[in-house]
Design an enzyme around this catalytic site. Structure first.
Site, PDB file in Angstrom:
ATOM      1  N   HIS A 233       0.975  -1.257   0.121  1.00  0.00           N
ATOM      2  CA  HIS A 233      -0.196  -0.064   0.051  1.00  0.00           C
ATOM      3  C   HIS A 233       0.826   1.324  -0.132  1.00  0.00           C
ATOM      4  O   HIS A 233       0.718   2.260  -0.728  1.00  0.00           O
ATOM      5  CB  HIS A 233      -0.803   0.118   1.108  1.00  0.00           C
ATOM      6  CG  HIS A 233      -1.673   1.436   1.402  1.00  0.00           C
ATOM      7  ND1 HIS A 233      -2.831   1.545   1.146  1.00  0.00           N
ATOM      8  CD2 HIS A 233      -1.188   2.500   1.905  1.00  0.00           C
ATOM      9  CE1 HIS A 233      -3.361   2.471   1.406  1.00  0.00           C
ATOM     10  NE2 HIS A 233      -2.304   3.221   2.053  1.00  0.00           N
ATOM     11  N   GLU A 234       1.998   1.244   0.847  1.00  0.00           N
ATOM     12  CA  GLU A 234       2.628   2.347   0.902  1.00  0.00           C
ATOM     13  C   GLU A 234       3.645   2.743  -0.232  1.00  0.00           C
ATOM     14  O   GLU A 234       3.582   3.774  -0.990  1.00  0.00           O
ATOM     15  CB  GLU A 234       3.794   2.271   2.062  1.00  0.00           C
ATOM     16  CG  GLU A 234       3.237   2.139   3.335  1.00  0.00           C
ATOM     17  CD  GLU A 234       2.376   3.519   3.715  1.00  0.00           C
ATOM     18  OE1 GLU A 234       2.657   4.477   3.349  1.00  0.00           O
ATOM     19  OE2 GLU A 234       1.195   3.254   4.279  1.00  0.00           O
ATOM     20  N   HIS A 237       1.196   4.415  -2.756  1.00  0.00           N
ATOM     21  CA  HIS A 237       1.529   5.910  -2.708  1.00  0.00           C
ATOM     22  C   HIS A 237       2.606   6.365  -3.658  1.00  0.00           C
ATOM     23  O   HIS A 237       2.529   7.549  -4.320  1.00  0.00           O
ATOM     24  CB  HIS A 237       1.665   6.178  -1.345  1.00  0.00           C
ATOM     25  CG  HIS A 237       0.302   6.244  -0.601  1.00  0.00           C
ATOM     26  ND1 HIS A 237      -0.848   7.019  -1.028  1.00  0.00           N
ATOM     27  CD2 HIS A 237       0.297   5.630   0.769  1.00  0.00           C
ATOM     28  CE1 HIS A 237      -1.757   6.740  -0.050  1.00  0.00           C
ATOM     29  NE2 HIS A 237      -1.395   5.797   1.072  1.00  0.00           N
ATOM     30  N   GLU A 317      -5.966   7.211  -0.894  1.00  0.00           N
ATOM     31  CA  GLU A 317      -5.864   5.851  -0.196  1.00  0.00           C
ATOM     32  C   GLU A 317      -6.656   4.495  -0.872  1.00  0.00           C
ATOM     33  O   GLU A 317      -6.095   3.506  -0.900  1.00  0.00           O
ATOM     34  CB  GLU A 317      -6.829   5.813   1.093  1.00  0.00           C
ATOM     35  CG  GLU A 317      -6.043   6.929   2.059  1.00  0.00           C
ATOM     36  CD  GLU A 317      -4.749   6.697   2.261  1.00  0.00           C
ATOM     37  OE1 GLU A 317      -4.367   5.405   2.317  1.00  0.00           O
ATOM     38  OE2 GLU A 317      -3.600   7.539   2.585  1.00  0.00           O
ATOM     39  N   ASP A 321      -4.741   1.445  -2.042  1.00  0.00           N
ATOM     40  CA  ASP A 321      -5.209  -0.051  -1.704  1.00  0.00           C
ATOM     41  C   ASP A 321      -5.436  -0.952  -2.906  1.00  0.00           C
ATOM     42  O   ASP A 321      -5.015  -2.224  -2.710  1.00  0.00           O
ATOM     43  CB  ASP A 321      -6.783   0.146  -0.980  1.00  0.00           C
ATOM     44  CG  ASP A 321      -6.535   0.460   0.510  1.00  0.00           C
ATOM     45  OD1 ASP A 321      -5.503   0.623   0.859  1.00  0.00           O
ATOM     46  OD2 ASP A 321      -7.618   0.561   0.970  1.00  0.00           O
TER      47      ASP A 321
HETATM   48 ZN   LIG Z   1      -2.305   5.460   2.788  1.00  0.00          ZN
END
Ligand SMILES: [Zn+2]
Length: 376
Positions: A233-234, A237, A317, A321
Protein backbone atom coordinates in the site's frame (compact mmCIF):
# COMPACT_ATOMS: atom_id res chain seq x y z
CA UNK A 1 -14.81 -6.44 16.16
CA UNK A 2 -16.29 -7.90 19.32
CA UNK A 3 -18.89 -6.08 21.40
CA UNK A 4 -16.55 -4.89 24.16
CA UNK A 5 -13.87 -3.60 21.71
CA UNK A 6 -16.58 -1.82 19.75
CA UNK A 7 -17.86 -0.22 22.98
CA UNK A 8 -14.33 0.96 23.75
CA UNK A 9 -13.87 2.39 20.24
CA UNK A 10 -17.07 4.43 20.72
CA UNK A 11 -15.88 5.65 24.13
CA UNK A 12 -12.47 6.56 22.70
CA UNK A 13 -14.04 8.47 19.80
CA UNK A 14 -16.32 10.38 22.16
CA UNK A 15 -13.52 11.15 24.62
CA UNK A 16 -11.34 12.56 21.85
CA UNK A 17 -14.07 14.60 20.19
CA UNK A 18 -15.37 16.10 23.48
CA UNK A 19 -11.83 17.04 24.38
CA UNK A 20 -11.41 18.48 20.88
CA UNK A 21 -14.46 20.70 21.47
CA UNK A 22 -12.94 22.09 24.67
CA UNK A 23 -9.62 22.77 22.91
CA UNK A 24 -11.38 24.49 19.99
CA UNK A 25 -13.39 26.80 22.23
CA UNK A 26 -10.32 27.63 24.30
CA UNK A 27 -8.24 28.37 21.17
CA UNK A 28 -10.98 30.62 19.77
CA UNK A 29 -11.20 32.58 23.05
CA UNK A 30 -7.41 33.01 23.19
CA UNK A 31 -7.31 34.08 19.52
CA UNK A 32 -10.02 36.69 20.02
CA UNK A 33 -8.39 37.97 23.21
CA UNK A 34 -4.95 38.23 21.59
CA UNK A 35 -6.34 39.95 18.47
CA UNK A 36 -8.60 42.50 20.13
CA UNK A 37 -6.90 43.24 23.46
CA UNK A 38 -4.17 45.34 21.84
CA UNK A 39 -1.61 43.00 23.39
CA UNK A 40 0.29 42.45 20.13
CA UNK A 41 0.85 46.09 19.12
CA UNK A 42 1.71 46.91 22.73
CA UNK A 43 4.22 44.03 22.91
CA UNK A 44 5.67 44.96 19.53
CA UNK A 45 6.18 48.56 20.69
CA UNK A 46 7.81 47.42 23.95
CA UNK A 47 10.03 44.96 22.12
CA UNK A 48 11.17 47.61 19.65
CA UNK A 49 11.86 50.09 22.47
CA UNK A 50 13.99 47.58 24.38
CA UNK A 51 15.76 45.62 21.65
CA UNK A 52 15.70 48.02 18.69
CA UNK A 53 14.22 47.30 15.29
CA UNK A 54 17.07 45.28 13.79
CA UNK A 55 16.18 42.16 11.79
CA UNK A 56 17.42 39.88 14.58
CA UNK A 57 15.29 41.68 17.16
CA UNK A 58 12.21 41.74 14.92
CA UNK A 59 12.55 38.03 14.15
CA UNK A 60 13.04 37.51 17.88
CA UNK A 61 9.69 39.19 18.55
CA UNK A 62 7.88 36.86 16.11
CA UNK A 63 9.65 33.90 17.64
CA UNK A 64 8.80 34.86 21.21
CA UNK A 65 5.11 35.43 20.29
CA UNK A 66 5.05 32.01 18.62
CA UNK A 67 6.50 30.31 21.71
CA UNK A 68 4.18 32.23 24.07
CA UNK A 69 1.09 31.26 22.08
CA UNK A 70 2.10 27.60 22.11
CA UNK A 71 2.37 27.46 25.93
CA UNK A 72 -1.37 27.01 26.72
CA UNK A 73 -1.44 24.17 24.17
CA UNK A 74 1.13 22.27 26.26
CA UNK A 75 -1.41 21.67 29.01
CA UNK A 76 -3.84 20.22 26.47
CA UNK A 77 -1.15 18.05 24.87
CA UNK A 78 -0.27 16.75 28.34
CA UNK A 79 -3.92 15.95 29.08
CA UNK A 80 -4.39 14.17 25.72
CA UNK A 81 -1.34 11.98 26.33
CA UNK A 82 -1.53 11.24 30.06
CA UNK A 83 -5.28 11.23 30.55
CA UNK A 84 -7.05 10.18 27.33
CA UNK A 85 -4.38 8.00 25.66
CA UNK A 86 -3.47 6.61 29.07
CA UNK A 87 -7.08 5.67 29.90
CA UNK A 88 -7.43 3.67 26.69
CA UNK A 89 -4.10 1.91 27.13
CA UNK A 90 -2.22 3.64 24.32
CA UNK A 91 0.24 5.74 26.28
CA UNK A 92 3.70 4.33 26.97
CA UNK A 93 5.48 7.71 27.32
CA UNK A 94 6.95 8.68 30.68
CA UNK A 95 6.51 12.26 31.91
CA UNK A 96 10.27 12.72 31.71
CA UNK A 97 10.43 11.59 28.06
CA UNK A 98 7.48 13.85 27.24
CA UNK A 99 9.26 16.90 28.72
CA UNK A 100 12.56 16.03 27.01
CA UNK A 101 10.69 15.71 23.66
CA UNK A 102 9.29 19.23 24.10
CA UNK A 103 12.72 20.62 24.93
CA UNK A 104 14.24 18.96 21.85
CA UNK A 105 11.43 20.47 19.75
CA UNK A 106 12.15 23.91 21.20
CA UNK A 107 15.87 23.51 20.52
CA UNK A 108 15.16 22.55 16.88
CA UNK A 109 12.88 25.60 16.53
CA UNK A 110 15.65 27.88 17.83
CA UNK A 111 18.36 26.29 15.65
CA UNK A 112 16.34 25.94 12.43
CA UNK A 113 13.26 28.17 12.69
CA UNK A 114 14.82 31.35 14.04
CA UNK A 115 17.61 31.66 11.38
CA UNK A 116 15.01 30.93 8.66
CA UNK A 117 12.81 33.71 10.03
CA UNK A 118 15.79 36.11 10.01
CA UNK A 119 16.57 35.19 6.40
CA UNK A 120 12.94 35.77 5.31
CA UNK A 121 12.94 39.22 6.95
CA UNK A 122 16.31 40.07 5.37
CA UNK A 123 14.78 39.31 1.97
CA UNK A 124 12.24 42.08 2.50
CA UNK A 125 15.08 44.58 2.55
CA UNK A 126 17.16 42.95 -0.16
CA UNK A 127 14.44 42.27 -2.74
CA UNK A 128 11.90 45.07 -2.20
CA UNK A 129 8.45 44.55 -3.72
CA UNK A 130 9.17 41.03 -4.96
CA UNK A 131 10.44 39.87 -1.54
CA UNK A 132 7.57 37.44 -1.03
CA UNK A 133 8.53 35.38 -4.10
CA UNK A 134 12.10 35.08 -2.84
CA UNK A 135 10.89 34.27 0.65
CA UNK A 136 8.57 31.55 -0.68
CA UNK A 137 11.50 30.14 -2.68
CA UNK A 138 13.73 30.07 0.38
CA UNK A 139 11.07 28.38 2.54
CA UNK A 140 10.36 25.77 -0.17
CA UNK A 141 14.09 25.05 -0.51
CA UNK A 142 14.33 24.75 3.27
CA UNK A 143 11.42 22.32 3.31
CA UNK A 144 13.03 20.14 0.62
CA UNK A 145 16.33 20.18 2.50
CA UNK A 146 14.50 19.14 5.65
CA UNK A 147 12.92 16.19 3.82
CA UNK A 148 16.41 15.14 2.82
CA UNK A 149 18.14 15.48 6.18
CA UNK A 150 15.29 14.64 8.58
CA UNK A 151 15.71 10.84 8.37
CA UNK A 152 19.45 11.11 9.06
CA UNK A 153 19.61 13.96 11.56
CA UNK A 154 16.26 14.87 13.12
CA UNK A 155 14.30 11.64 13.46
CA UNK A 156 17.15 9.83 15.33
CA UNK A 157 16.90 12.57 17.99
CA UNK A 158 13.50 11.17 18.95
CA UNK A 159 13.61 7.47 18.05
CA UNK A 160 15.99 4.57 17.64
CA UNK A 161 16.15 2.99 14.16
CA UNK A 162 17.55 -0.51 13.77
CA UNK A 163 17.81 -2.54 10.56
CA UNK A 164 15.13 -5.18 10.27
CA UNK A 165 16.86 -8.41 11.39
CA UNK A 166 17.72 -11.09 8.82
CA UNK A 167 14.89 -13.51 8.32
CA UNK A 168 11.74 -14.35 6.42
CA UNK A 169 10.06 -10.94 6.89
CA UNK A 170 13.10 -9.02 5.67
CA UNK A 171 13.48 -11.26 2.61
CA UNK A 172 9.79 -10.95 1.83
CA UNK A 173 9.79 -7.14 2.01
CA UNK A 174 13.01 -6.68 -0.01
CA UNK A 175 11.61 -9.06 -2.65
CA UNK A 176 8.43 -6.96 -2.81
CA UNK A 177 10.41 -3.71 -3.17
CA UNK A 178 12.51 -5.23 -5.93
CA UNK A 179 9.50 -6.69 -7.75
CA UNK A 180 7.81 -3.27 -7.80
CA UNK A 181 11.05 -1.45 -8.76
CA UNK A 182 11.03 0.56 -5.56
CA UNK A 183 14.74 1.11 -4.85
CA UNK A 184 15.35 1.10 -1.13
CA UNK A 185 18.60 1.28 0.81
CA UNK A 186 17.33 -0.25 3.99
CA UNK A 187 14.30 -1.42 5.91
CA UNK A 188 14.38 -0.26 9.51
CA UNK A 189 12.38 -0.81 12.64
CA UNK A 190 11.47 2.24 14.73
CA UNK A 191 10.88 1.92 18.47
CA UNK A 192 7.44 3.60 18.28
CA UNK A 193 6.38 1.54 21.30
CA UNK A 194 8.38 3.77 23.65
CA UNK A 195 5.76 6.50 23.21
CA UNK A 196 2.54 4.85 22.14
CA UNK A 197 0.88 1.58 21.19
CA UNK A 198 -0.48 3.10 17.97
CA UNK A 199 1.23 1.65 14.89
CA UNK A 200 2.37 2.89 11.50
CA UNK A 201 4.68 2.39 8.51
CA UNK A 202 6.22 4.96 6.17
CA UNK A 203 9.19 5.65 3.93
CA UNK A 204 11.52 8.65 3.89
CA UNK A 205 14.35 10.03 1.77
CA UNK A 206 14.89 9.89 -1.96
CA UNK A 207 16.47 7.43 -4.41
CA UNK A 208 19.02 5.11 -2.89
CA UNK A 209 18.90 6.99 0.40
CA UNK A 210 15.32 5.92 0.76
CA UNK A 211 14.48 3.83 3.76
CA UNK A 212 11.34 1.99 4.69
CA UNK A 213 10.42 2.36 8.34
CA UNK A 214 8.13 -0.02 10.21
CA UNK A 215 6.99 0.68 13.76
CA UNK A 216 7.87 -2.17 16.11
CA UNK A 217 4.20 -2.07 17.15
CA UNK A 218 3.14 -2.83 13.55
CA UNK A 219 5.41 -5.87 13.34
CA UNK A 220 4.07 -7.12 16.67
CA UNK A 221 0.43 -6.74 15.60
CA UNK A 222 0.48 -8.17 12.05
CA UNK A 223 1.54 -11.40 10.35
CA UNK A 224 4.36 -11.28 7.78
CA UNK A 225 1.90 -11.44 4.88
CA UNK A 226 -0.11 -8.57 6.37
CA UNK A 227 3.01 -6.41 6.85
CA UNK A 228 3.85 -7.10 3.19
CA UNK A 229 0.40 -5.90 2.10
CA UNK A 230 0.77 -2.71 4.18
CA UNK A 231 4.14 -2.06 2.55
CA UNK A 232 2.57 -2.70 -0.88
CA UNK A 233 0.00 0.00 0.00
CA UNK A 234 2.80 2.44 0.93
CA UNK A 235 4.68 1.66 -2.31
CA UNK A 236 1.37 2.35 -4.10
CA UNK A 237 1.41 5.90 -2.73
CA UNK A 238 4.82 6.36 -4.30
CA UNK A 239 4.12 4.63 -7.61
CA UNK A 240 0.87 6.53 -8.14
CA UNK A 241 2.83 9.77 -7.57
CA UNK A 242 0.80 10.75 -4.49
CA UNK A 243 3.92 11.82 -2.61
CA UNK A 244 5.05 14.21 -5.32
CA UNK A 245 1.51 15.58 -5.82
CA UNK A 246 1.11 16.30 -2.10
CA UNK A 247 4.50 17.99 -2.12
CA UNK A 248 3.31 20.13 -5.05
CA UNK A 249 0.22 21.18 -3.11
CA UNK A 250 2.31 22.07 -0.10
CA UNK A 251 4.67 24.18 -2.25
CA UNK A 252 1.67 25.96 -3.84
CA UNK A 253 0.39 26.57 -0.30
CA UNK A 254 3.65 28.22 0.74
CA UNK A 255 3.67 30.51 -2.33
CA UNK A 256 0.03 31.50 -1.74
CA UNK A 257 0.75 32.18 1.94
CA UNK A 258 3.55 34.61 1.11
CA UNK A 259 1.46 36.26 -1.63
CA UNK A 260 -1.28 36.76 1.00
CA UNK A 261 1.20 38.24 3.50
CA UNK A 262 2.56 40.63 0.85
CA UNK A 263 -1.01 41.74 0.08
CA UNK A 264 -1.93 42.13 3.76
CA UNK A 265 1.21 44.22 4.30
CA UNK A 266 -0.30 46.87 1.98
CA UNK A 267 -3.69 47.05 3.74
CA UNK A 268 -3.71 50.10 5.97
CA UNK A 269 -7.20 49.28 7.29
CA UNK A 270 -6.04 45.90 8.54
CA UNK A 271 -3.19 47.40 10.55
CA UNK A 272 -5.47 49.99 12.09
CA UNK A 273 -8.22 47.45 12.86
CA UNK A 274 -5.82 45.50 15.06
CA UNK A 275 -4.05 48.51 16.55
CA UNK A 276 -0.80 48.52 14.57
CA UNK A 277 0.81 51.61 13.09
CA UNK A 278 0.97 51.56 9.32
CA UNK A 279 4.09 52.75 7.52
CA UNK A 280 4.36 52.01 3.82
CA UNK A 281 7.68 50.64 2.62
CA UNK A 282 9.68 47.48 2.52
CA UNK A 283 11.44 46.91 5.76
CA UNK A 284 10.94 44.18 8.27
CA UNK A 285 9.16 46.15 11.06
CA UNK A 286 6.49 47.30 8.57
CA UNK A 287 5.77 43.78 7.35
CA UNK A 288 5.95 41.98 10.70
CA UNK A 289 2.35 42.87 11.76
CA UNK A 290 1.10 41.35 8.47
CA UNK A 291 3.06 38.14 9.15
CA UNK A 292 1.68 38.01 12.68
CA UNK A 293 -1.94 38.62 11.65
CA UNK A 294 -1.63 36.09 8.84
CA UNK A 295 -0.28 33.44 11.21
CA UNK A 296 -3.15 34.04 13.63
CA UNK A 297 -5.95 34.26 11.06
CA UNK A 298 -4.90 31.75 8.38
CA UNK A 299 -6.47 28.83 10.29
CA UNK A 300 -9.97 30.28 9.92
CA UNK A 301 -9.54 30.05 6.13
CA UNK A 302 -7.60 26.78 5.80
CA UNK A 303 -10.33 25.15 7.94
CA UNK A 304 -12.61 25.40 4.88
CA UNK A 305 -9.94 24.21 2.45
CA UNK A 306 -9.03 21.06 4.40
CA UNK A 307 -12.13 19.08 3.33
CA UNK A 308 -11.04 19.49 -0.30
CA UNK A 309 -7.58 18.15 0.56
CA UNK A 310 -9.28 15.29 2.43
CA UNK A 311 -11.40 14.30 -0.61
CA UNK A 312 -8.18 14.12 -2.58
CA UNK A 313 -6.35 12.21 0.15
CA UNK A 314 -9.16 9.61 0.45
CA UNK A 315 -9.00 9.13 -3.31
CA UNK A 316 -5.26 8.41 -2.92
CA UNK A 317 -5.97 5.83 -0.23
CA UNK A 318 -8.34 3.93 -2.51
CA UNK A 319 -5.72 4.02 -5.28
CA UNK A 320 -2.98 2.74 -2.96
CA UNK A 321 -5.30 -0.04 -1.70
CA UNK A 322 -6.06 -1.09 -5.29
CA UNK A 323 -2.33 -1.05 -6.06
CA UNK A 324 -1.66 -3.27 -3.04
CA UNK A 325 -4.42 -5.70 -4.06
CA UNK A 326 -3.04 -5.94 -7.62
CA UNK A 327 0.50 -6.40 -6.28
CA UNK A 328 -0.45 -9.10 -3.77
CA UNK A 329 -2.79 -10.82 -6.24
CA UNK A 330 -5.39 -11.03 -3.47
CA UNK A 331 -7.29 -8.68 -1.16
CA UNK A 332 -7.53 -10.82 1.97
CA UNK A 333 -4.18 -9.95 3.60
CA UNK A 334 -4.71 -6.19 3.28
CA UNK A 335 -8.28 -6.50 4.57
CA UNK A 336 -7.04 -8.52 7.55
CA UNK A 337 -4.30 -5.95 8.22
CA UNK A 338 -6.76 -3.03 8.06
CA UNK A 339 -9.19 -4.83 10.37
CA UNK A 340 -6.50 -5.53 12.94
CA UNK A 341 -5.18 -1.96 12.79
CA UNK A 342 -8.69 -0.51 13.18
CA UNK A 343 -9.26 -2.73 16.18
CA UNK A 344 -5.88 -2.06 17.84
CA UNK A 345 -6.21 1.70 17.25
CA UNK A 346 -9.89 1.75 18.32
CA UNK A 347 -10.84 3.57 15.10
CA UNK A 348 -14.38 4.82 14.75
CA UNK A 349 -16.07 2.31 12.41
CA UNK A 350 -19.20 4.28 11.63
CA UNK A 351 -18.65 8.05 11.76
CA UNK A 352 -21.49 10.21 10.45
CA UNK A 353 -20.96 10.46 6.65
CA UNK A 354 -21.04 14.27 6.79
CA UNK A 355 -18.48 14.33 9.59
CA UNK A 356 -16.09 11.87 7.92
CA UNK A 357 -16.38 13.57 4.52
CA UNK A 358 -15.31 16.84 6.17
CA UNK A 359 -12.64 15.65 8.61
CA UNK A 360 -11.30 12.23 7.56
CA UNK A 361 -8.11 11.96 5.51
CA UNK A 362 -8.67 8.19 5.17
CA UNK A 363 -11.84 6.31 4.17
CA UNK A 364 -13.34 4.23 6.98
CA UNK A 365 -12.55 0.53 7.32
CA UNK A 366 -15.94 -0.47 5.86
CA UNK A 367 -15.52 1.83 2.87
CA UNK A 368 -12.05 0.46 2.15
CA UNK A 369 -13.20 -3.14 2.49
CA UNK A 370 -16.09 -2.52 0.11
CA UNK A 371 -13.77 -0.97 -2.49
CA UNK A 372 -11.25 -3.80 -2.08
CA UNK A 373 -13.95 -6.44 -2.59
CA UNK A 374 -15.06 -4.74 -5.79
CA UNK A 375 -11.40 -4.63 -6.94
CA UNK A 376 -10.97 -8.30 -5.95
ZN1 LIG B 1 -2.24 5.25 2.75
Amino acid sequence: MDESTYRRSVDYTLAKSRFGNVVNVFDAVVLIAVLFSGLLPWGFGKFNANFGSSIWATAGFLFVVGIALSIPGLAFAWYAQFRIEQRFGFNTTSIKMWIVDRLKGLLLAVLLGYPLLVLVLKLIEWAGASWWLWAAGVVVAFQLLLLLIAPAIIMPLFNKFTPLPQGALRERLFALAQRKRFPTGSIEVMDGSKRSRHSNAFFTGFGRFRKIVLFDTLIAQLTELEVESVLAHEIGHYKKRHVIKMLGVSIAGIVMAFAAIAWLARQQWLYHTFGFEYQPGFDAPNVVPAILLFALLAGTITFWILPLIHIWSRHFEYEADAFAAATMGETQSLIQALRKLSEKNLSNLIPHPLYSSFYYSHPTLLERERALRVAG
